[in-house]
Design an enzyme around this catalytic site. Structure first.
Site, PDB file in Angstrom:
ATOM      1  NE  ARG A  52      14.640  55.663 -15.572  1.00 28.23           N
ATOM      2  CZ  ARG A  52      15.883  56.104 -15.384  1.00 28.23           C
ATOM      3  NH1 ARG A  52      16.693  57.087 -15.940  1.00 28.23           N
ATOM      4  NH2 ARG A  52      16.669  55.562 -14.382  1.00 28.23           N
TER       5      ARG A  52
ATOM      6  CE  LYS B  93      -4.539  64.073 -29.076  1.00 21.45           C
ATOM      7  NZ  LYS B  93      -4.003  65.511 -29.346  1.00 21.45           N
TER       8      LYS B  93
ATOM      9  CE1 TYR C 102      -4.185  69.127 -26.731  1.00 19.31           C
ATOM     10  CE2 TYR C 102      -2.252  69.418 -25.568  1.00 19.31           C
ATOM     11  CZ  TYR C 102      -3.623  68.667 -25.805  1.00 19.31           C
ATOM     12  OH  TYR C 102      -3.776  67.562 -25.000  1.00 19.31           O
TER      13      TYR C 102
ATOM     14  CG  ASP D  66       1.877  70.153 -32.341  1.00 16.98           C
ATOM     15  OD1 ASP D  66       1.544  69.041 -33.127  1.00 16.98           O
ATOM     16  OD2 ASP D  66       1.595  70.127 -31.165  1.00 16.98           O
TER      17      ASP D  66
HETATM   18  C1  LIG Z   1      -3.041  66.229 -28.247  1.00 20.10           C
HETATM   19  C2  LIG Z   1      -2.194  67.235 -28.997  1.00 20.10           C
HETATM   20  C3  LIG Z   1      -1.298  67.411 -28.222  1.00 20.10           C
HETATM   21  C4  LIG Z   1      -0.567  66.625 -26.729  1.00 20.10           C
HETATM   22  O1  LIG Z   1      -0.442  65.336 -26.997  1.00 20.10           O
HETATM   23  P1  LIG Z   1      -0.690  64.168 -25.938  1.00 20.10           P
HETATM   24  O2  LIG Z   1      -0.328  62.928 -26.622  1.00 20.10           O
HETATM   25  O3  LIG Z   1      -2.319  64.330 -25.473  1.00 20.10           O
HETATM   26  O4  LIG Z   1       0.288  64.477 -24.742  1.00 20.10           O
HETATM   27  C5  LIG Z   1      -0.207  68.420 -28.557  1.00 20.10           C
HETATM   28  N1  LIG Z   1      -0.499  69.060 -29.768  1.00 20.10           N
HETATM   29  C6  LIG Z   1      -1.701  68.970 -30.183  1.00 20.10           C
HETATM   30  C7  LIG Z   1      -1.903  69.802 -31.559  1.00 20.10           C
HETATM   31  C8  LIG Z   1      -2.594  68.155 -29.871  1.00 20.10           C
HETATM   32  O5  LIG Z   1      -3.592  67.649 -30.681  1.00 20.10           O
END
Ligand SMILES: *Cc1c(COP(=O)(O)O)cnc(C)c1O
Length: 419
Positions: free
Chosen positions: A71, A233, A124, A208
């Site tokens: 962890r 993603k 998001y 982000d």
């Molecule tokens: C999917 C997404 C997130 C969150 O990511 P997870 O891996 O699903 O927790 C944050 N920001 C954007 C722009 C996203 O598309």
């Protein structure tokens, strides 16, 4: 970066090589998976030194590969973090078990009761929930801006936040999910600097970078303090795992790793190994997806049943968004939104007719994914919040994959007959 990596290598090379040195692992050409929750110490002295290195950042074990308990960190996590840092052009990275675990750690590390945060909209859904649902309960106020290319609009949000409390974080999603709206990252950094000289507290700028990913946009080079990416993603790229990461200067990343130990949100060894493997091909997948996306976008733009499309490659020359896009994005990506003529009934009929495109949330996978943001990914937003972010009942978000583009076009064409 391990000793064997050359920082002059290009991202495509770093994606394959950075972060793993066979010399440390029986010369296995590819990394083993360290399926262990705990690590044996060589001696009592070494155990003490490893703990000193972990908690105080001092002593003989700093920079060594000593581990304590998974962890807190483990070899596969080290590899992914080194590779992500190399791809982002950053000093260090911390990797978590989802993008939202990453966003949450950033918020909990930097925000205290009485503080405020500014974020861009659309944002998001999970990030929206974090800053408008969870953090207000801990006494953290927020302000938002919707035109991220307009200095006055960003400054107005900053003033609103400063009036509510000490501004500690500016969170920017660019391009934004789902509309691909652009925020001028360098401008936001300059505004953060101005706040710093005026108030003595310089807000941390977090970008982000999920929608374009590390190869198509490099927020650290644009001056951002932290580059956050949902690795679920494009980096994961096969819609089969969840992960998130954040990169930046070691001084900003190290506290996030320590906090992760408390939250228990590290990425496990097997998923870390899968991520390392996925990163090797991210540029190939993204390039093919983007080639497909341009063709699909042109088809949709010219189709009589389509009311509008937000593909970045179509930004009109001379507009503020286009100027910023040309400066900060290397390519248009493969996720965008379009609207069918009509509203929810037309959008639903179209979705229910699709045969090849998968109707599912998420993006950046090898397969083309389509979703109806108003009733799925952005369901939890109020109608006003959706409208402010440019999401209507006719909006559909498309994440174009790597299938043969003619099959994608044929499916879109036959489903549009239902509109
Ligand atoms: C999917 C997404 C997130 C969150 O990511 P997870 O891996 O699903 O927790 C944050 N920001 C954007 C722009 C996203 O598309």
């Amino acid at each position: 970066m391990s000793a064997a990596d050359d920082p002059a290598w290009r991202p495509e090379t770093l994606a394959v090589r950075a972060g793993y040195d066979p010399a440390g692992a029986a010369n296995a050409a590819k990394p083993p998976i360290y399926m262990t929750s705990t690590f044996a110490y060589a001696s009592a002295r070494q155990a003490k030194d490893i703990h000193e290195a972990y908690f105080d950042g001092t002593g003989p074990e700093v920079g060594g590969n000593g581990h304590i308990y998974s962890r807190l960190g483990h070899p596969n996590l080290d590899m992914v973090e080194a590779r992500l840092a190399a791809l982002d052009g950053a000093e260090a990275a911390a990797v978590f078990n989802s993008g939202m675990a990453t966003h949450s750690a950033i918020a909990l590390a930097h925000l205290r009761p009485g503080d405020s945060v500014v974020f861009s909209r659309p944002i998001y859904g999970g990030t929206n929930g974090l800053y408008t649902g969870l953090m207000p309960g801990f006494g953290v106020a927020h302000a938002e801006f919707t035109d991220g290319c307009d200095r006055k609009s960003v400054e107005a949000a900053v003033e609103e936040a400063l009036a509510k409390g000490a501004l500690k974080l500016i969170v920017v999603e660019s391009p934004a999910n789902p509309t691909a709206a652009i925020v001028d990252i360098a401008m936001v950094v300059a505004i953060a600097d101005a706040v710093g000289s005026r108030t003595g507290i310089r807000p941390i700028v977090v970008v982000d970078n999920t929608l374009l990913g590390p190869l198509m946009q490099r927020p650290i080079e644009l001056g951002a303090d932290l580059c956050m990416t949902s690795l679920t993603k494009y980096c994961g790229g096969h819609s089969d795992l969840l992960a998130g990461g954040v990169s930046g200067k070691t001084a900003l990343v190290a506290p996030l790793r320590l906090l992760r130990t408390t939250l228990g949100s590290h990425l496990d060894p097997y998923t870390s190994w899968l991520m390392l493997r996925s990163m090797e091909t991210v540029h190939l997948r993204v390039e093919r997806a983007m080639d497909n996306a341009r063709i699909v976008a042109e088809f949709l733009r010219d189709h009589p049943k389509i009311a509008g499309i937000t593909y970045l490659g179509f930004l009109a020359p001379g507009t503020p968004a286009r100027t910023v896009y040309d400066r900060q994005c290397r390519a248009a990506g493969s996720t965008f939104s379009f609207a069918v003529k009509g509203g929810e009934p037309e959008a639903f009929r179209f979705l229910d007719r699709l045969r090849l495109l998968r109707f599912a949330v998420s993006l950046g996978g090898s397969e083309t994914l389509i979703t109806h943001p108003a009733t799925t990914t952005h369901y939890a937003l109020s109608p006003d919040e959706r409208a402010a972010g440019g999401i209507t009942d006719a909006s559909l978000r498309l994440s174009v994959g790597i299938e043969h583009v003619d099959d994608l076009l044929a499916d879109l064409a036959q489903a549009l007959e239902a509109v």
